[in-house]
Design a protein around this motif. Structure first.
Motif, short mmCIF file in Angstrom:
data_model
loop_
_atom_site.label_atom_id
_atom_site.label_comp_id
_atom_site.label_asym_id
_atom_site.label_seq_id
_atom_site.Cartn_x
_atom_site.Cartn_y
_atom_site.Cartn_z
N SER A 509 138.33 55.69 34.62
CA SER A 509 137.04 55.04 34.90
C SER A 509 136.45 54.36 33.67
O SER A 509 135.48 53.59 33.79
CB SER A 509 136.05 56.08 35.42
OG SER A 509 135.72 57.03 34.41
N ARG A 511 134.52 55.46 31.48
CA ARG A 511 133.15 55.88 31.16
C ARG A 511 133.14 56.62 29.83
O ARG A 511 134.13 57.24 29.44
CB ARG A 511 132.59 56.79 32.25
CG ARG A 511 132.34 56.11 33.58
CD ARG A 511 131.93 57.13 34.64
NE ARG A 511 133.04 58.03 34.94
CZ ARG A 511 132.91 59.14 35.67
NH1 ARG A 511 131.71 59.49 36.13
NH2 ARG A 511 133.97 59.90 35.93
N ASP A 540 128.98 52.87 30.94
CA ASP A 540 130.11 52.30 31.66
C ASP A 540 131.02 51.54 30.70
O ASP A 540 130.83 51.58 29.48
CB ASP A 540 129.64 51.40 32.82
CG ASP A 540 128.85 50.17 32.33
OD1 ASP A 540 128.90 49.86 31.11
OD2 ASP A 540 128.20 49.52 33.16
N THR A 567 137.59 64.60 36.94
CA THR A 567 137.08 63.26 37.17
C THR A 567 135.60 63.15 36.89
O THR A 567 135.14 62.13 36.43
CB THR A 567 137.33 62.82 38.62
OG1 THR A 567 136.76 63.80 39.51
CG2 THR A 567 138.83 62.73 38.91
#
Length: 910
Positions: A509, A511, A540, A567
């Motif tokens: 992701s 992040r 992000d 996750t």
């Protein structure tokens, strides 16, 4: 705190050594003793007692002898807690004295957890704080408490509790005389009302006999050097074993001693017995000494707050490990949740170890000797994630810091590290640092390769689009469109404000989580101002804030890291107002919840790893599939869990199987059988209910090539019911058997990954009371010892319904096996030859005449009798025995060789 304990010990030692015949010098002010009904004040300050023994032949867990000093006084119950007392306080408990027992009888058949709940109830009754805290409780079918999740003993609280082993022994030693207690000679094999045998010198009853007693301690090895205020093991260790003391009505006076710490079988917190009770103590314990499972002093005790299944629900697998630095001890520590017990293992080392990171397979840990934000030399090491930290390997480069494992495209593993973990605030200085990658396979480092300039120790993304760094700025190296991070552009995020503890997500992701110093950007995003590290921030892939989580009231975050394999979870430490890192917590970004995993004094740099092997599906619930052992079950479930894994793995090739108790388990070494591929499925206290269950539902359904059944005949076990040996201690304690049963024992085939799921279910590796491994089940060579009697032989009548049911099961198993053409070999195992001079068949009875009738009836069945006991007229020497009814390794070698010879000569039915 450890320095204070040391000086108090020196004071106690100097004062105690002046005159062994009298009380040591005591400079305490005059005591204000408050009488408490039913309790005796124990003037222990400045005194000591000896735990354990140096006597040859004693259990390893009873050795060596260790002196324990006291710097405090306490109260102890005059007698064991009675039925009347228990019933009055535990009104919600089903484990009460009813029917046969009066109010003055000692309460028995209670677990350690039952005793804890009673102690808490008494504290509340007397308006005291409770000594024990827990998060949830569970109860068995009889109403006894079989688990207290998150149980923590608060030794500094003045409330009712179980006595420590040191307290118990000190009190019991004041006039120790097992001859005067209720024992097997004078008790008629039953307990008696409390206080009906003589009190000791300070007015305490029944310490040597009547019923065995729970004490507060986790079992651990002793150390040779003296200790002060000993409180037992730091945690449950490898199997969650507890200490019990005192002997009972079924023990002979000659075998009842002060140093024994266990029972015939291993004792865990959910153990119950009609000869096991408890008494209470009262008083806080200052500056306690805890020992680890190896008998070393724990400088800092870490207490877990999360249960096995709770972690399994979070991670989706039993395979998870939490690694962190115990800063007070300067060592790495870890919890292996896959072991089935919550035990903190400390890798005892003098080496600096920061920023641990667990390998993708969970077997190794990498770390550095340098810490984020600090300049200076640093090295990277890798070692196995075990108690010894074995196979230590150093990366031989000039400087390396903050390692992170990664998987290469070819499946090999590598470690990404940086050349310096120093402050990254200065652009020019940061440009002189660099990020590197080095292969690591087969326990060796490969050749390092430079990735790019800049020390991006916060992580390099799996997508190769971003790398991040913290302390003091949040720096990022971002790939241009169509490029990778190797051609990336260095930039500073978060408006150039201070940031640290940066970690890049490992789930693709991209992040980033980090902590700040209460900056303007964070306050505007949150909508209010906050203190340094009071908020966890999430950015992000472009560096924009997308989420914030507040620290619990009174705490701030530190050492934030994404969970490996997860996750949406982040692991972090919590620091109190004084800056001490008291807790490791799990932050769920799905709901912003913060859950405590462990508590301690100074815990740093947590890393939580879990396997990606989540086999759950519509056809397979891995909360139950193959879960044949849990810490709430008796240790015999662990033995059977090992056997069940082998059963499923080897089912297509097994041609002979053995069923029985620990006598079979230790006497028959299946791996040495050459005539067949044999599986020894015996387990401790194995009795006909469990044996027939395994045979009918597993052996017959899945061992398609079975030719021989080796079936134990121990006449004494025919009087033990299936509820106390199978149903209540294994079958009802673990979900695996019922799960198989609910799926008709998989007669139509196993679901995909069933065997894989079995392999990763909870399994401890060792146990202190177990002098054998879970691989070979062989006992050390010892001796027969002296014949002992743990049950009156007259308590085994022929017309017993239990006997009749067991014998019916025995005959049924034989009938079914023979109908299917399976040869049946009935084994009788050697016991102490001295029983031939008594009226008892063995340690548990029955009358010898009854046993003869039973074995004669077996001879008339369609079986092959392999009787190696011969009512004592056997040739198993003293060196071939471990104790009165179990063979040692040497004895097992002889028994197995003879059985193998017999099996090789059998003419098998077609």
């Amino acid at each position: 705190m450890r320095y204070f304990s040391f000086f108090m010990f020196i004071f106690a030692l100097l004062s105690a050594c002046s005159d062994n015949s009298g009380s040591p010098v005591n400079d305490e002010p005059e005591k204000n003793i408050v009488p408490i009904k039913g309790f005796v004040f124990v003037d222990a300050h400045g005194q000591s007692t000896f735990l354990g023994t140096d006597v040859s032949g004693a259990r390893q867990s009873d050795m060596p002898q260790m002196e324990s000093f006291f710097t405090y006084d306490f109260y102890i119950g005059e007698h064991e807690v009675t039925c009347g007392e228990y019933n009055a306080l535990r009104k919600d408990a089903a484990a009460k004295c009813e029917g046969l027992y009066g109010d003055n009888s000692p309460i028995t058949n209670v677990t350690f957890y039952d005793a804890v709940l009673y102690a808490n109830a008494k504290s509340k009754q007397d308006l005291l704080d409770t000594v024990y805290t827990y998060t949830s409780a569970s109860f068995d079918a009889s109403g006894s408490c079989d688990n207290l999740t998150g149980l923590v003993f608060h030794e500094n609280v003045k409330g009712y509790r179980l006595p420590t082993e040191a307290e118990w022994v000190y009190v019991a030693s004041q006039g120790w005389n097992p001859e005067k207690g209720w024992n097997s000679i004078n008790s008629e094999y039953k307990f008696h009302d409390v206080g009906t045998s003589p009190a000791n010198e300070i007015g305490v009853y029944d310490m040597a006999g009547n019923v065995l007693e729970w004490v507060n301690d986790w079992l651990t090895y002793f150390k040779k050097e003296p200790v002060t205020n000993f409180v037992g093991g730091a945690d449950e260790g490898s199997l969650g074993e507890r200490v019990v003391k005192g002997g009972s009505y079924r023990n002979e006076p000659s075998t009842t001693n002060l140093h024994s710490r266990g029972d015939v079988y291993t004792v865990i917190s959910s153990t119950k017995g009609d000869y096991l009770g408890f008494r209470l103590a009262l008083g806080a314990i200052p500056n306690p000494t805890w020992l680890d499972e190896n008998g070393s002093v724990k400088e800092s005790v870490v207490k877990s707050q999360v249960a096995i299944f709770e972690m399994k629900r979070i991670t989706g697998t039993f395979e998870s490990k939490l690694v962190f630095r115990n800063d007070l001890a300067s060592n790495l520590s870890f919890i292996d949740f896959g072991s089935g017990v919550i035990s903190v293992v400390e890798i005892d080392d003098t080496q600096k170890a920061y920023h641990p990171d667990v390998s993708p397979d969970g077997k190794r840990v990498a770390y550095s000797t340098g810490v984020e934000g600090m300049n200076g030399p640093s090295s990277v090491y890798v070692r196995n994630l075990d108690a010894k930290g074995s196979d230590l390997v150093k990366l031989e480069v000039e400087n390396a810091a903050i390692p992170r494992w990664t998987l290469l495209e070819n499946g090999d593993t590598a470690i990404v590290y940086v050349s310096s973990a120093a402050n990254n605030k200065d652009d020019a200085t940061f440009a002189t640092m660099s990020t590197w990658k080095v292969p690591f396979n087969n326990g060796k480092f490969g050749k390092p390769q430079k990735l790019f300039d800049g020390a991006y120790h916060g992580g390099v993304s799996l997508t190769k689009q971003i790398a991040v760094s913290g302390a003091r700025l949040l720096r990022a190296r971002v790939a241009p469109r169509g490029k990778t991070v190797f051609n990336g552009i260095d930039t500073v995020w978060y408006g150039g404000e201070q940031a640290c503890n940066v970690s890049l997500a490992n789930d693709g992701s991209d992040r980033t989580v980090f902590l700040d110093f209460g900056g303007k950007t964070g306050a505007e995003f949150v909508g209010q101002s906050y203190r340094t590290h009071e908020r966890l921030l999430v950015a992000d892939v472009k560096g924009n804030l997308i989420q914030s989580v507040a620290a619990p009231k009174g705490y701030t975050f530190d050492h934030t890291e994404w969970v490996l394999g997860g996750t949406n979870y982040v692991v972090a430490t919590l620091a109190n107002a004084s800056g001490a890192h008291e807790k490791i917590v799990l932050i769920n970004l799905s709901d912003n919840s913060v859950k405590t995993l462990v508590e301690g004094e100074e815990l740093w740099h947590p890393c939580l790893w879990h396997s990606k092997n989540n086999y759950s599906s519509e056809e397979l619930d891995t909360d139950s599939a193959g879960v044949y052992y849990l810490s709430s079950a008796y240790y015999s479930a662990l033995e059977l869990r090992v056997k069940m894994q082998r059963f499923w793995e080897e089912r297509d090739s097994i041609t002979a199987v053995a069923l029985g108790s620990s006598r079979t388990m230790f006497a028959l070494h299946d791996k040495s059988i050459k005539s067949h591929h044999m599986l020894n499925m015996a387990y401790s206290a194995g009795q006909m209910t469990g044996m027939s269950y395994l045979f009918i539902h597993y052996v017959l359904n899945h061992l398609k090539n079975l030719k021989v059944l080796v079936l134990e005949m121990s006449p004494d076990f025919l009087w033990y019911d299936g509820f106390s040996t199978w149903i209540n201690v294994i079958y009802n304690k673990v979900p695996g058997f019922k799960y198989d049963e609910n799926h008709e024992f998989w007669v139509n085939g196993l679901p995909e990954h069933f065997v894989d799921a079995v392999k990763v279910t909870p399994r401890p590796e060792t146990a202190l009371q177990h002098p054998y491994t879970l691989e070979d089940f062989l006992l050390p060579d010892n001796s027969w010892g002296f014949p002992v009697f743990l049950k009156d032989s007259t308590d085994s009548p022929k017309n017993s319904p239990v006997f009749e049911e067991n014998y019916l099961y025995f005959k049924y198993v034989i009938k079914v096996a023979r109908t299917l053409g399976i040869k049946v070999v009935v084994t009788v195992y050697p016991q102490h030859p001295g029983y031939a001079e008594t009226g008892s068949f063995g340690v548990y009875g029955p009358k010898r005449s009854y046993a003869m009738d039973i074995i004669d009836s077996v001879k008339a069945m369609d079986v092959i009798l392999f009787d190696e006991n011969k009512f004592g007229a056997h040739d198993y020497t003293n060196e071939m025995a471990y104790n009165v009814d179990h063979l040692s390794t040497l004895g097992a070698k002889q028994f197995t060789r003879r059985l193998d010879s017999l099996l090789s000569e059998l003419k098998l039915d077609k």
